[in-house]
Design a protein around this motif. Structure first.
Motif, mmCIF file in Angstrom:
data_model
loop_
_atom_site.group_PDB
_atom_site.id
_atom_site.type_symbol
_atom_site.label_atom_id
_atom_site.label_comp_id
_atom_site.label_asym_id
_atom_site.label_seq_id
_atom_site.Cartn_x
_atom_site.Cartn_y
_atom_site.Cartn_z
ATOM 1 N N THR A 134 0.851 -1.183 0.000
ATOM 2 C CA THR A 134 0.000 0.000 0.000
ATOM 3 C C THR A 134 0.889 1.237 0.000
ATOM 4 O O THR A 134 2.025 1.184 0.464
ATOM 5 C CB THR A 134 -0.969 0.003 1.210
ATOM 6 N N THR A 163 5.608 10.440 0.292
ATOM 7 C CA THR A 163 4.765 9.282 0.040
ATOM 8 C C THR A 163 5.662 8.059 0.100
ATOM 9 O O THR A 163 6.735 8.052 -0.504
ATOM 10 C CB THR A 163 4.110 9.378 -1.350
ATOM 11 N N GLU A 215 -7.993 1.941 7.606
ATOM 12 C CA GLU A 215 -8.476 3.027 6.743
ATOM 13 C C GLU A 215 -7.678 3.069 5.442
ATOM 14 O O GLU A 215 -6.452 3.049 5.445
ATOM 15 C CB GLU A 215 -8.341 4.366 7.471
ATOM 16 N N ARG A 216 -8.390 3.112 4.308
ATOM 17 C CA ARG A 216 -7.746 3.120 2.991
ATOM 18 C C ARG A 216 -7.082 4.466 2.730
ATOM 19 O O ARG A 216 -7.733 5.496 2.719
ATOM 20 C CB ARG A 216 -8.774 2.865 1.894
ATOM 21 N N PRO A 217 -5.747 4.473 2.501
ATOM 22 C CA PRO A 217 -5.070 5.721 2.139
ATOM 23 C C PRO A 217 -5.511 6.172 0.741
ATOM 24 O O PRO A 217 -5.745 5.346 -0.134
ATOM 25 C CB PRO A 217 -3.579 5.348 2.144
ATOM 26 N N GLU A 218 -5.630 7.470 0.536
ATOM 27 C CA GLU A 218 -6.097 8.021 -0.737
ATOM 28 C C GLU A 218 -4.976 8.059 -1.768
ATOM 29 O O GLU A 218 -4.395 9.106 -2.029
ATOM 30 C CB GLU A 218 -6.687 9.428 -0.530
ATOM 31 N N ARG A 219 -4.635 6.920 -2.325
ATOM 32 C CA ARG A 219 -3.625 6.812 -3.380
ATOM 33 C C ARG A 219 -4.175 5.857 -4.438
ATOM 34 O O ARG A 219 -4.767 4.823 -4.112
ATOM 35 C CB ARG A 219 -2.297 6.264 -2.836
ATOM 36 N N ASN A 261 -3.490 2.072 -4.373
ATOM 37 C CA ASN A 261 -4.177 1.248 -3.386
ATOM 38 C C ASN A 261 -5.450 0.599 -3.909
ATOM 39 O O ASN A 261 -6.128 -0.127 -3.187
ATOM 40 C CB ASN A 261 -4.467 2.071 -2.133
ATOM 41 N N ASP A 262 -5.798 0.819 -5.166
ATOM 42 C CA ASP A 262 -6.968 0.171 -5.756
ATOM 43 C C ASP A 262 -6.740 -1.327 -5.967
ATOM 44 O O ASP A 262 -7.664 -2.047 -6.304
ATOM 45 C CB ASP A 262 -7.341 0.840 -7.087
#
Length: 190
Positions: free
Chosen positions: A97, A135, A158-162, A165-166
């Motif tokens: 991630t 990052t 919590e999913r980091p906004e990058r 990470n999809d």
């Protein structure tokens, strides 16, 4: 002669490169022989040359972002050996991630299996250390010796906004796991 022609062209270029408007007429001073003089007025000019407007607009542009390069380091990695029919092959399962903001710890907690699928479940927990605008990519891995199976990577946290990470599925807690993951057999637990 050449100097005079160049001077005339230079003067002509300067005078034609801007717009000059006379705003007041001039008057030469009157001179009396008795050496008395009245003050005169020089002509005044309003010169309009170029208008420059500076503003901003919003556009989408590519901006370089810092991604920390992973370095190889010797560490102990769990190896899971499956005892099931089929031709086995050793391979590494890696969950990754990208994070920014605060540093986070990523650790594989479980590997669960169904007849044809593996679920690699990792937790992502905040470490309260500021990355100072950088990052970074975090990863953890486990080795398996098993027949070829589909693998799904699950991260609890919590999913980091990058965009990177999809590649993973994110759940807030272990209790939120889908039924198919929750009912899979736990074959490894840290």
């Amino acid at each position: 002669m050449k100097t005079r022609i160049v001077s005339i062209f230079a003067l002509a270029a300067v005078l034609t490169s801007c717009d000059i408007n006379k705003t007041e007429s001039g008057e030469m001073p009157e001179v009396d022989v008795e050496v008395e003089a009245e003050s005169g007025d020089l002509p005044e000019y309003d010169v309009d040359w170029m208008d420059v407007d500076v503003s901003t607009t919003t556009k989408m542009v590519e901006v370089p972002k810092l991604v920390v390069v992973m370095e190889e380091e010797e560490v102990e990695v769990p190896v899971i050996d499956f005892d099931m029919p089929g031709e086995k092959a050793e391979r590494t399962l890696t969950v990754e991630t990208e994070i920014s903001g605060n540093d986070m710890n990523l650790e594989i907690q479980q590997v669960r299996a169904t007849r044809n699928k593996l679920y690699v479940i990792a937790t992502l927990e905040d470490s309260d250390m500021d990355l100072e605008g950088k990052t970074v990519r975090k990863q953890d891995q486990v080795m398996i010796n098993a027949p070829q199976l589909d693998v799904e990577y699950v991260i609890v946290g919590e999913r980091p906004e990058r965009i990177f990470n999809d590649n993973n599925r994110y759940f807030t807690t272990m209790a939120d796991l889908d039924e198919d993951i929750a009912n899979a057999k736990v074959i490894y637990e840290d």
